[in-house]
Scaffold this active site. Sequence first.
Site, PDB file in Angstrom:
ATOM      1  N   HIS A  23       0.930  -1.489  -0.085  1.00  0.00           N
ATOM      2  CA  HIS A  23       0.239  -0.106  -0.076  1.00  0.00           C
ATOM      3  C   HIS A  23       0.589   1.300   0.059  1.00  0.00           C
ATOM      4  CE1 HIS A  23       1.132   0.574   4.550  1.00  0.00           C
ATOM      5  NE2 HIS A  23       0.126  -0.463   4.453  1.00  0.00           N
ATOM      6  N   CYS A 134       2.692  -6.448  15.657  1.00  0.00           N
ATOM      7  CA  CYS A 134       4.263  -6.624  15.937  1.00  0.00           C
ATOM      8  C   CYS A 134       4.793  -7.009  15.687  1.00  0.00           C
ATOM      9  CB  CYS A 134       3.962  -5.182  16.954  1.00  0.00           C
ATOM     10  SG  CYS A 134       2.962  -3.909  17.737  1.00  0.00           S
TER      11      CYS A 134
HETATM   12  O1  ME8 Z   1       6.626  -4.143  10.398  1.00  0.00           O
HETATM   13  N1  ME8 Z   1       2.696   5.093   6.923  1.00  0.00           N
HETATM   14  O2  ME8 Z   1       6.305  -5.106   8.076  1.00  0.00           O
HETATM   15  P1  ME8 Z   1       5.174  -3.836   7.292  1.00  0.00           P
HETATM   16  C1  ME8 Z   1       4.365   5.011   6.215  1.00  0.00           C
HETATM   17  N2  ME8 Z   1       7.866  -6.828   8.590  1.00  0.00           N
HETATM   18  N3  ME8 Z   1       5.138   4.514   6.377  1.00  0.00           N
HETATM   19  C2  ME8 Z   1       4.459   3.184   6.511  1.00  0.00           C
HETATM   20  C3  ME8 Z   1       3.207   2.850   6.562  1.00  0.00           C
HETATM   21  C4  ME8 Z   1       1.875   4.132   6.878  1.00  0.00           C
HETATM   22  N4  ME8 Z   1       0.376   4.221   6.795  1.00  0.00           N
HETATM   23  N5  ME8 Z   1       2.629   1.837   6.495  1.00  0.00           N
HETATM   24  C5  ME8 Z   1       3.566   0.772   6.532  1.00  0.00           C
HETATM   25  C6  ME8 Z   1       7.229  -5.239   9.490  1.00  0.00           C
HETATM   26  N6  ME8 Z   1       4.883   2.041   5.951  1.00  0.00           N
HETATM   27  C7  ME8 Z   1       8.655  -6.038   9.122  1.00  0.00           C
HETATM   28  C8  ME8 Z   1       9.400  -5.194   8.714  1.00  0.00           C
HETATM   29  S1  ME8 Z   1      12.611  -5.181   8.239  1.00  0.00           S
HETATM   30  C9  ME8 Z   1      13.579  -6.137   9.187  1.00  0.00           C
HETATM   31  C10 ME8 Z   1      10.829  -6.074   9.244  1.00  0.00           C
HETATM   32  C11 ME8 Z   1       5.266   1.362   5.858  1.00  0.00           C
HETATM   33  O3  ME8 Z   1       5.229  -4.631   6.233  1.00  0.00           O
HETATM   34  C12 ME8 Z   1       6.696   1.527   7.049  1.00  0.00           C
HETATM   35  O4  ME8 Z   1       7.952   1.330   6.556  1.00  0.00           O
HETATM   36  O5  ME8 Z   1       4.716  -3.797   8.369  1.00  0.00           O
HETATM   37  C13 ME8 Z   1       6.937   0.849   7.808  1.00  0.00           C
HETATM   38  O6  ME8 Z   1       8.260   0.312   8.698  1.00  0.00           O
HETATM   39  C14 ME8 Z   1       6.792  -0.532   6.977  1.00  0.00           C
HETATM   40  O7  ME8 Z   1       6.096   0.047   5.777  1.00  0.00           O
HETATM   41  C15 ME8 Z   1       6.198  -1.628   7.846  1.00  0.00           C
HETATM   42  O8  ME8 Z   1       6.267  -2.718   7.093  1.00  0.00           O
END
Ligand code: ME8
Length: 535
Positions: A23, A134
């Site tokens: 997204h 989380c």
């Molecule tokens: O946390 N605004 O993956 P994830 C801005 N797999 N950035 C956003 C966002 C928003 N509303 N929503 C998501 C994980 N992001 C783990 C990470 S790393 C070793 C493992 C972005 O799929 C932002 O970069 O939940 C956030 O930190 C990440 O997507 C979380 O992606």
Amino acid sequence: VSPGTPSKYYLTTPIYYVNDRPHIGHYYTTVAADVLARYHRLRGDDTFFLTGTDEHSLNVDRKAREEGVTTREFVDKMAPQWQETWAKLDISNDDFIRTTEERHKAGVLELVRRVRDAGDIFEGTYEGPYCVSCERFYLEKDLVDGRCPLHPSREIERVEERNFFFRLSAFGPRLREHIKAHPEFVQPEERRNEVLATIESGLEDFSISRESVKWGIPFPDDPTQVIYVWFDALTNYLTAVGYGTDEERFRHYWPANVHLIGKDILRFHAIYWPAMLLSAGLPLPKTVFAHGFLYFKGRKLSKSEGVMLSPFDLAAQLTPGSDEPSASGRDAARYLLLRHVPFGRDGDITYEALVDRYNADLANDFGNLASRTLKILKQYTDGVVPQPPAEVEARTEALHALVAEATTAFHAAMDDLDFSGALEQVWRLVGRANGYIEESRPWDLRKDPSREIALNLVLYNAAEMLRILTYLVSPFLPGAADELAKQLRVPRPMSVHKDGYTLDDVLSWGGLAAGHMTEVGPVLFPRLDKPVLTA
Ligand code: ME8
Ligand code: MG
């Protein structure tokens, strides 16, 4: 002006959970990384841009079960969708790591052994709340009304297991020292203070294995446990550059220059991760930059919260007259997100605000500058760049000075990951170039044969401003920059170095020779009507 000598630049995005589809939030981090990667390639740096997918998650395992397929089948179906999404949206990552790959597993096992040999792993039992969104254990005191503070719509789970623990509590003082001695380590400053406060409040050991979970990398010498998904996932930053499989390559790229993340996963990257690396005797990444969150009309972007905006829809919405995102729509999506929200802060999106800015900055200011400059050249000189007078008068000198000043400020902003600040500098030049053309009135000069020298100067200066702008916008607007390079018949931003130039060369005034041919091409950013689609 010089951005310094070329060097190694290794940057990463988070690896995203494959149970979700991409997204705009995921796109935002990935675009920021892509802009940075393109900028560093333009500088001639040995750039390595990594993204990928986090596949050993309970969410992934449960989602596969819901769909009635094996977890392996599920991840093998989902991971390519992420890869394709980035490829179709001009993301220029150099590698894509999946945590189910063998090269990753080998490095994770190596890291666990190193940390265990250092004496930082012990056995214990865990009992308490766990948030599956989380993938994190919580303390009772951290819950809000018995729920996860980040995922209030999701039931918290109770876990009671025998686990292996990582002795995080031993690392507080060393982490604090490192952060104090390296102000660039955690950015922006607000996040740095948050991390320091967490360390001050005392760090608890955390479990790095799960007993009841079957989907994951088996713990070394104890197959009843799998390695905790965050310990596994963070290690991707090492394994993608050869940790555990290619020592030479690893030493070349590690430590990372920057891990780009959202603020939701700060604690894992600025506390757990450096502590794991310290334990294993490995160098720490230079910078962890946690940007803010995007909201859509005040609502969280995530499927569980009810808003799921696909980056394709955004780019398509910014493409007039088509449901398929065009190059200009894709450029616009990148530009608007990074221009609209200062990097590091939270920001709210509405299509209306984005469309207004598209028409003002891209269709009017920049697109208009490009088309009027090339059209005037075509009309007045058949596309040939004229010879400017040898003597430099005050107005031309002022243009030179402004280019030098804005370029220096642009590099400084890019070094600070201040993307909106960098774009402000570029648009200062766009504004001045448009102003210069209007004040100089080439259409009047052309009517008076005695003003030919003055006309040549104006045409030259306008073309030269546009040529320099082509390179400055290129990390943000790769499609438009390529098209402009074609119309101006100058080296494409992506191949500046292959063509034997440096960034300094292409940003220095005077790159266009008299007699150089230019051509007129399609409009870069066609005007948009008010949006029809609302999410
Ligand atoms: O946390 N605004 O993956 P994830 C801005 N797999 N950035 C956003 C966002 C928003 N509303 N929503 C998501 C994980 N992001 C783990 C990470 S790393 C070793 C493992 C972005 O799929 C932002 O970069 O939940 C956030 O930190 C990440 O997507 C979380 O992606
Ligand atoms: Mg998440």
